[in-house]
Design an enzyme around this catalytic site. Structure first.
Site, mmCIF file in Angstrom:
data_model
loop_
_atom_site.group_PDB
_atom_site.id
_atom_site.type_symbol
_atom_site.label_atom_id
_atom_site.label_comp_id
_atom_site.label_asym_id
_atom_site.label_seq_id
_atom_site.Cartn_x
_atom_site.Cartn_y
_atom_site.Cartn_z
ATOM 1 N N LYS A 224 0.835 -1.214 0.000
ATOM 2 C CA LYS A 224 0.000 0.000 0.000
ATOM 3 C C LYS A 224 0.866 1.259 0.000
ATOM 4 C CE LYS A 224 -2.296 -1.376 3.660
ATOM 5 N NZ LYS A 224 -1.725 -2.729 3.848
ATOM 6 N N VAL A 225 1.811 1.337 0.950
ATOM 7 C CA VAL A 225 2.625 2.549 1.042
ATOM 8 C C VAL A 225 3.573 2.630 -0.160
ATOM 9 C CG1 VAL A 225 4.299 3.842 2.419
ATOM 10 C CG2 VAL A 225 2.500 2.537 3.578
ATOM 11 N N ASP A 244 9.251 -6.599 -5.143
ATOM 12 C CA ASP A 244 8.349 -7.178 -4.143
ATOM 13 C C ASP A 244 7.979 -8.565 -4.641
ATOM 14 O OD1 ASP A 244 6.111 -7.996 -2.621
ATOM 15 O OD2 ASP A 244 5.501 -5.912 -2.289
ATOM 16 N N ALA A 304 9.918 2.350 6.766
ATOM 17 C CA ALA A 304 9.294 1.045 7.069
ATOM 18 C C ALA A 304 9.563 0.681 8.527
ATOM 19 C CB ALA A 304 9.811 -0.023 6.118
ATOM 20 N N ARG A 305 10.657 -0.007 8.786
ATOM 21 C CA ARG A 305 11.070 -0.350 10.136
ATOM 22 C C ARG A 305 12.584 -0.322 10.199
ATOM 23 N NH1 ARG A 305 6.849 0.755 11.414
ATOM 24 N NH2 ARG A 305 5.263 -0.402 12.601
ATOM 25 N N ASP A 329 13.178 7.436 9.257
ATOM 26 C CA ASP A 329 12.073 7.745 10.167
ATOM 27 C C ASP A 329 11.994 6.708 11.287
ATOM 28 O OD1 ASP A 329 9.652 9.117 10.992
ATOM 29 O OD2 ASP A 329 8.504 7.450 10.121
ATOM 30 N N GLU A 334 13.841 2.144 19.348
ATOM 31 C CA GLU A 334 13.135 3.435 19.385
ATOM 32 C C GLU A 334 12.711 3.760 20.812
ATOM 33 O OE1 GLU A 334 9.968 3.552 16.497
ATOM 34 O OE2 GLU A 334 11.345 3.318 14.829
ATOM 35 N N HIS A 353 9.860 8.602 13.941
ATOM 36 C CA HIS A 353 8.774 7.689 13.550
ATOM 37 C C HIS A 353 7.462 8.464 13.345
ATOM 38 C CE1 HIS A 353 7.321 3.240 13.927
ATOM 39 N NE2 HIS A 353 6.591 3.903 13.061
ATOM 40 N N GLY A 355 5.911 8.746 10.305
ATOM 41 C CA GLY A 355 5.240 8.387 9.051
ATOM 42 C C GLY A 355 3.720 8.454 9.123
ATOM 43 N N ALA A 356 3.164 7.970 10.228
ATOM 44 C CA ALA A 356 1.695 7.903 10.323
ATOM 45 C C ALA A 356 1.118 9.125 11.017
ATOM 46 C CB ALA A 356 1.301 6.650 11.096
HETATM 47 N N1 LIG Z 1 6.947 5.034 9.504
HETATM 48 C C1 LIG Z 1 5.667 4.860 9.725
HETATM 49 O O1 LIG Z 1 5.076 5.541 10.521
HETATM 50 C C2 LIG Z 1 4.934 3.792 8.972
HETATM 51 C C3 LIG Z 1 3.607 4.002 8.589
HETATM 52 C C4 LIG Z 1 2.949 2.967 7.906
HETATM 53 C C5 LIG Z 1 3.618 1.798 7.630
HETATM 54 N N2 LIG Z 1 4.897 1.627 8.044
HETATM 55 C C6 LIG Z 1 5.640 0.388 7.768
HETATM 56 O O2 LIG Z 1 5.556 0.150 6.393
HETATM 57 C C7 LIG Z 1 5.277 -1.209 6.174
HETATM 58 C C8 LIG Z 1 4.469 -1.343 4.897
HETATM 59 O O3 LIG Z 1 3.185 -0.822 5.077
HETATM 60 P P1 LIG Z 1 2.044 -1.126 3.999
HETATM 61 O O4 LIG Z 1 0.794 -0.531 4.542
HETATM 62 O O5 LIG Z 1 2.502 -0.717 2.679
HETATM 63 O O6 LIG Z 1 1.982 -2.700 4.109
HETATM 64 P P2 LIG Z 1 1.587 -3.698 2.953
HETATM 65 O O7 LIG Z 1 1.397 -4.995 3.613
HETATM 66 O O8 LIG Z 1 0.500 -3.134 2.127
HETATM 67 O O9 LIG Z 1 2.896 -3.777 2.043
HETATM 68 C C9 LIG Z 1 4.052 -4.449 2.400
HETATM 69 C C10 LIG Z 1 4.641 -5.058 1.143
HETATM 70 O O10 LIG Z 1 5.920 -5.575 1.433
HETATM 71 C C11 LIG Z 1 6.074 -6.712 0.616
HETATM 72 N N3 LIG Z 1 7.166 -7.561 1.057
HETATM 73 C C12 LIG Z 1 7.140 -8.548 1.983
HETATM 74 N N4 LIG Z 1 8.343 -9.126 2.054
HETATM 75 C C13 LIG Z 1 9.125 -8.501 1.151
HETATM 76 C C14 LIG Z 1 10.476 -8.659 0.758
HETATM 77 N N5 LIG Z 1 11.281 -9.583 1.307
HETATM 78 N N6 LIG Z 1 10.965 -7.846 -0.207
HETATM 79 C C15 LIG Z 1 10.181 -6.917 -0.779
HETATM 80 N N7 LIG Z 1 8.896 -6.731 -0.440
HETATM 81 C C16 LIG Z 1 8.386 -7.509 0.514
HETATM 82 C C17 LIG Z 1 4.733 -7.380 0.684
HETATM 83 O O11 LIG Z 1 4.553 -8.281 -0.391
HETATM 84 C C18 LIG Z 1 3.799 -6.200 0.591
HETATM 85 O O12 LIG Z 1 3.398 -5.949 -0.731
HETATM 86 C C19 LIG Z 1 4.512 -1.652 7.416
HETATM 87 O O13 LIG Z 1 4.712 -3.022 7.680
HETATM 88 C C20 LIG Z 1 5.078 -0.805 8.481
HETATM 89 O O14 LIG Z 1 6.100 -1.502 9.126
HETATM 90 C C21 LIG Z 1 5.569 2.599 8.702
HETATM 91 O O1 LIG Z 2 3.141 0.609 11.230
HETATM 92 C C1 LIG Z 2 2.607 1.697 11.313
HETATM 93 O O2 LIG Z 2 1.387 1.858 11.163
HETATM 94 C C2 LIG Z 2 3.441 2.885 11.548
HETATM 95 O O3 LIG Z 2 4.730 2.547 11.858
HETATM 96 C C3 LIG Z 2 2.855 3.838 12.506
HETATM 97 O O4 LIG Z 2 3.244 3.572 13.827
HETATM 98 P P1 LIG Z 2 2.665 4.483 14.996
HETATM 99 O O5 LIG Z 2 1.241 4.082 15.160
HETATM 100 O O6 LIG Z 2 3.461 4.148 16.193
HETATM 101 O O7 LIG Z 2 2.802 5.893 14.573
#
Ligand SMILES: NC(=O)c1ccc[n+]([C@@H]2O[C@H](COP(=O)([O-])OP(=O)(O)OC[C@H]3O[C@@H](n4cnc5c(N)ncnc54)[C@H](O)[C@@H]3O)[C@@H](O)[C@H]2O)c1
Ligand SMILES: O=C(O)[C@H](O)COP(=O)(O)O
Length: 615
Positions: A224-225, A244, A304-305, A329, A334, A353, A355-356
Site C-alpha cells: 500500500k505505502v 516485491d 518502514a522499520r 524515520d 526506538e 517515527h 510516518g503515520a
Molecule cells: N513510519 C511509519 O510511521 C509507517 C507508517 C505505515 C507503515 N509503516 C511500515 O511500512 C510497512 C508497509 O506498510 P504497507 O501498509 O505498505 O503494508 P503492505 O502490507 O500493504 O505492504 C508491504 C509489502 O511488502 C512486501 N514484502 C514482503 N516481504 C518482502 C520482501 N522480502 N521484499 C520486498 N517486499 C516484501 C509485501 O509483499 C507487501 O506488498 C509496514 O509493515 C510498516 O512496518 C511505517
Molecule cells: O506501522 C505503522 O502503522 C506505523 O509505523 C505507525 O506507527 P505508529 O502508530 O506508532 O505511529
C-alpha cells in the site's frame, strides 16, 4: 411426550465421495458465547471482569474514563496504551469502559492487563508473550492502531486465543507522503541547511543538492505505502522500479512501474525507498553485502522499520562513500540513544517515527481500530484480523446454524469415548452440493467441541488449530458431494473418531469408528445418526442414548421412569436397523437425571446400554 420412529439412514446412490477436502486449513477460529450477544458464536472468551489480579498502574491519561471503583459493569474493558484519536476513543466508549494509560512500563502493562478484555497500542508498546501470560486468559483482542504488527507476539497471541487486529489502510497516504517528504528534503539538504541558517550561517555552496527528475527510484516493498510512494515519485519525474516478491504485476503495470528482482533494484537505483514489513525474512535485508552491490552515491529512505537495515552496515556504507545520504524515520531501537551514530551522522536526516503522524491519519487509524476492536468484542469476525481467518460476513451468516451443529457433534462424539487410548484421529465429512465450501469455522468448532469437553482449555477461532496440534489431535476432512443444487450450504456433517474405545457400543460403525452425524432443520441443529442408527433429535441441553431390543412399550417405560423422577423430556427418537432387532433411543432431557434415575432406566430388561451426554 413426542414419539418418533425413523428408519436407519443409508447413503443414497446420488452421493459420491471426494477425498481430502479442502486442501489445507492452517488458520484458526475463535468463538464462544458472550454477554454482549448471547446464543451465537462469538469471539469473546471469558466474562469481562473475570480476572482477580490487582492492577499496578499510573494515573489515567487525560481523556481516560474508567468505571467507578467497585461498580459492577458488564461492559468490556479496553486499555488504550498509546495515544489514540478522539473519534476512536468516543466510539470505544459507546461499547466499553475505556482506560487510557499511556507510557506504561512493561511491569505496569503486565499488571494492568489482567483486568482488560482488549488492548490498543501503536508501535511503541511491546505486546510480548509475558503480556499474554499475565492476562490470565481475559485478553480477547489486541488492536494495533496502525499497520506494522512487529511489536506484537502473534504466536503468543494465537496460543492464548487472543485475536490481533490492525488498522492497515488509514495511514497509508500519510506514510507515503512522509517518504516523499524525506526523499525531497534529503536531496536538497533541507534539514541540514535549516539547522545551519538557524545557527547564524549562510552556506549556499555547502548545501547544493541533487535533482530528482530522471533519477531511478527503487521501491522495495510494493504494497500500500510502496505503491503510493511510486505514484508520487512518478509525478516528480522519477523513473520508478519496484521489488516485491509477492506484489501482483498488474498493480505495477497500472502505476507504470516495472517489477524487478532485488539485485537489479539495488544495483541500478539512485534512490532506494523501503516499504516492506519487518519479518524474519526482511530483517537486515539491507546489510553489508547489499550495500556492497549498490551504485556509488545511492540515497536511502526508510519509513518502514529500522530493523530492515543493518544499521552498522549503513553507517560503514555512508563513511565508505557508497551511500551518499540516508533519511530515516524508523530505528531498530526506538527511541534511539542520544549518541546513536546514525542519528548524529551529517549525511543522515532523521524524524522520530512520524510516518503515520498526520491529524487525518491518526483520526482515521483511531476509527479503524476502534471499529475492529468493538466488532471483535461483539463476536464479529474482524476483517483486519492478522491471526485468524477472514470469513466474509455472508458466509458467516449462512454457516451460523452449522457452526452450532459442528460444535455439538464434536462435544457429543467425544463423550462417547471411553477413557484409555485418547482421541487422536478425527475425520469430518461434509455432505454438500456446493462446489466451494469454506469449512474452517466448522472444523474449528468441532475441535472446540472435542477439546473443551475433555480439558480445561478455551478453544476459539484463533487457537483451534494450534490447540489441536499441541494435543496431537489430527482432524482430516472430506467432502461428500451431493448432486444438484441446494439453497443450503450443507446437507449434513459427520464426525468420526477412530482408534478409541467407546462407552456406547452402538455408536461404533462397521469400521469400528465412533460416528455421529447431524443436520440443520429449521435453523436447529439435529442429531440424525449414531453409529449405524438413524435418529432425529434436536441437539440441545442433554441427551440420554440407550441401546435396546426393539419391542413395544419401551418409550412408555423409559418415559415413565423419567416422569417419576421429575425429569422433563423434550423429545424422544428411536432408530433401528430392522423391526424387533436392536434400536437406539435418543431422549432429550431438560434436567440432568440423578445417577439413580439412569440406573433405573438401565435396569429395564430390554435396555442393553445407556449413556448420558451433556451438550
Ligand atoms: N513510519 C511509519 O510511521 C509507517 C507508517 C505505515 C507503515 N509503516 C511500515 O511500512 C510497512 C508497509 O506498510 P504497507 O501498509 O505498505 O503494508 P503492505 O502490507 O500493504 O505492504 C508491504 C509489502 O511488502 C512486501 N514484502 C514482503 N516481504 C518482502 C520482501 N522480502 N521484499 C520486498 N517486499 C516484501 C509485501 O509483499 C507487501 O506488498 C509496514 O509493515 C510498516 O512496518 C511505517
Ligand atoms: O506501522 C505503522 O502503522 C506505523 O509505523 C505507525 O506507527 P505508529 O502508530 O506508532 O505511529
Amino acid at each position: 411426550m413426542a414419539s418418533l420412529k425413523t428408519p436407519a439412514l443409508s447413503l443414497s446412490p446420488k452421493y459420491h465421495r471426494r477425498s481430502s477436502f479442502p486442501a489445507t486449513f492452517s488458520n484458526n477460529l475463535r468463538y464462544s458465547r458472550s454477554q454482549m450477544q448471547s446464543n451465537t458464536f462469538l469471539i469473546i472468551a471469558a466474562a469481562p471482569g473475570s480476572s482477580s489480579k490487582k492492577p499496578n498502574v499510573r494515573s489515567p491519561a487525560p481523556g481516560s474514563s474508567s468505571s467507578s471503583p467497585g461498580s459492577i459493569s458488564k461492559k468490556p474493558t479496553v486499555l488504550v496504551a498509546e495515544k489514540l484519536g478522539e473519534a476512536g476513543l468516543a466510539l470505544l466508549r459507546q461499547h466499553a469502559n475505556v482506560e487510557c494509560f499511556y507510557n506504561l512500563s512493561p511491569e505496569e502493562l503486565r499488571a494492568k492487563i489482567a483486568q482488560c478484555d482488549a488492548l490498543i497500542v501503536r508501535s511503541a508498546t511491546k505486546v510480548n508473550r509475558a503480556v499474554f501470560e499475565s492476562s490470565g486468559g481475559r485478553l480477547k483482542v489486541v488492536g494495533r492502531a496502525g499497520v506494522g504488527i512487529d511489536n506484537v507476539d502473534l504466536a503468543a497471541a494465537t496460543e492464548h486465543g487472543c485475536l490481533v487486529v490492525n488498522a492497515p489502510t488509514a495511514n497509508t497516504i500519510a506514510a507515503a507522503e512522509h517518504g516523499i517528504a524525506l526523499l525531497a528534503s534529503m536531496a536538497r539538504n533541507v534539514a541540514q541547511a535549516d539547522a545551519s541558517v538557524k545557527s547564524g550561517k549562510w552556506q549556499r555552496s555547502k548545501y547544493v543538492g541533487v535533482s530528482l527528475v530522471g533519477k531511478r527510484l527503487a521501491v522495495l516493498g510494493f504494497g500500500k505505502v510502496g505503491s503510493e510512494v511510486a505514484r508520487r515519485a512518478k509525478g516528480l519525474g522519477m523513473h520508478v522500479i519496484a521489488h516485491d516478491p509477492y506484489a501482483p504485476a498488474d498493480r505495477a503495470r497500472v502505476i507504470g512501474v516495472e517489477l524487478v528482482g532485488l539485485k537489479e533494484a539495488i544495483t541500478t537505483a539512485d534512490f532506494i525507498s523501503l516499504h516492506m514489513p519487518l519479518t524474519p525474512a526482511t530483517s537486515k535485508m539491507l546489510n553489508a553485502e547489499a550495500f556492497a552491490k549498490m551504485k556509488k552515491g545511492v540515497r536511502i529512505i526508510n519509513v518502514a522499520r529500522g530493523g530492515v537495515i543493518d544499521e552498522d552496515a549503513l553507517w560503514r556504507a555512508l563513511n565508505g562513500g557508497i551511500v551518499a545520504q540516508a533519511a530515516l524515520d524508523v530505528f531498530t531501537e526506538e527511541p534511539p540513544t542520544k549518541d546513536n551514530k546514525l542519528v548524529q551522522h551529517d549525511k543522515v536526516i532523521v524524524t522520530p517515527h512520524l510516518g503515520a503522524s498526520t491529524m487525518e491519519a491518526q483520526e482515521g487509524v483511531a476509527i479503524e481500530i476502534a471499529e475492529a476492536v468493538v466488532g471483535a468484542l461483539k463476536g464479529e469476525l474482524a476483517a483486519t484480523s492478522v491471526n485468524a481467518p477472514m470469513v466474509p460476513a455472508g458466509v458467516l451468516n449462512e454457516l451460523k446454524p452449522y457452526v452450532q451443529l459442528a460444535e455439538k457433534l464434536g462435544r457429543l462424539a467425544v463423550q462417547l469415548v471411553a477413557g484409555g487410548r485418547g482421541v487422536k484421529t478425527v475425520k469430518v465429512s461434509y455432505t454438500s452440493s456446493r462446489a466451494e465450501l469454506d469449512t474452517r469455522l466448522l472444523r474449528a468448532m468441532i475441535t472446540k467441541g472435542i477439546i473443551e469437553s475433555i480439558c480445561n482449555i478455551f478453544v476459539n477461532l484463533v487457537n483451534a488449530d494450534y490447540t489441536a496440534k499441541q494435543r496431537g489431535l489430527r482432524i482430516t476432512e472430506e467432502r461428500v458431494s451431493l448432486d444438484g443444487s441446494s439453497e443450503y450450504p450443507l446437507e449434513s456433517i459427520r464426525v468420526q473418531i477412530a482408534n478409541v474405545d467407546t462407552k456406547f457400543a452402538s455408536s461404533k460403525s462397521s469400521t469400528d469408528d465412533i460416528v455421529v452425524e447431524g443436520r440443520v432443520k429449521g435453523k436447529i441443529p439435529r442429531l440424525t445418526k449414531v453409529g449405524s442408527f438413524g435418529v432425529d433429535v434436536s441437539l440441545e441441553g442433554s441427551i440420554i442414548l440407550c441401546t435396546q431390543v426393539d419391542q413395544p412399550g419401551m418409550i412408555g417405560k423409559v418415559g415413565r421412569i423419567l416422569g417419576e423422577e421429575n425429569v422433563n423430556v423434550s423429545f424422544m427418537s428411536v432408530g433401528r436397523i430392522a423391526p424387533r432387532t436392536h434400536a437406539v433411543m435418543a431422549i432429550g432431557v431438560d434436567e440432568q437425571p440423578r445417577k439413580e434415575t439412569l440406573k433405573r432406566i438401565g435396569e429395564v430388561p430390554a435396555i442393553e446400554e445407556l449413556v448420558y451426554i451433556k451438550l
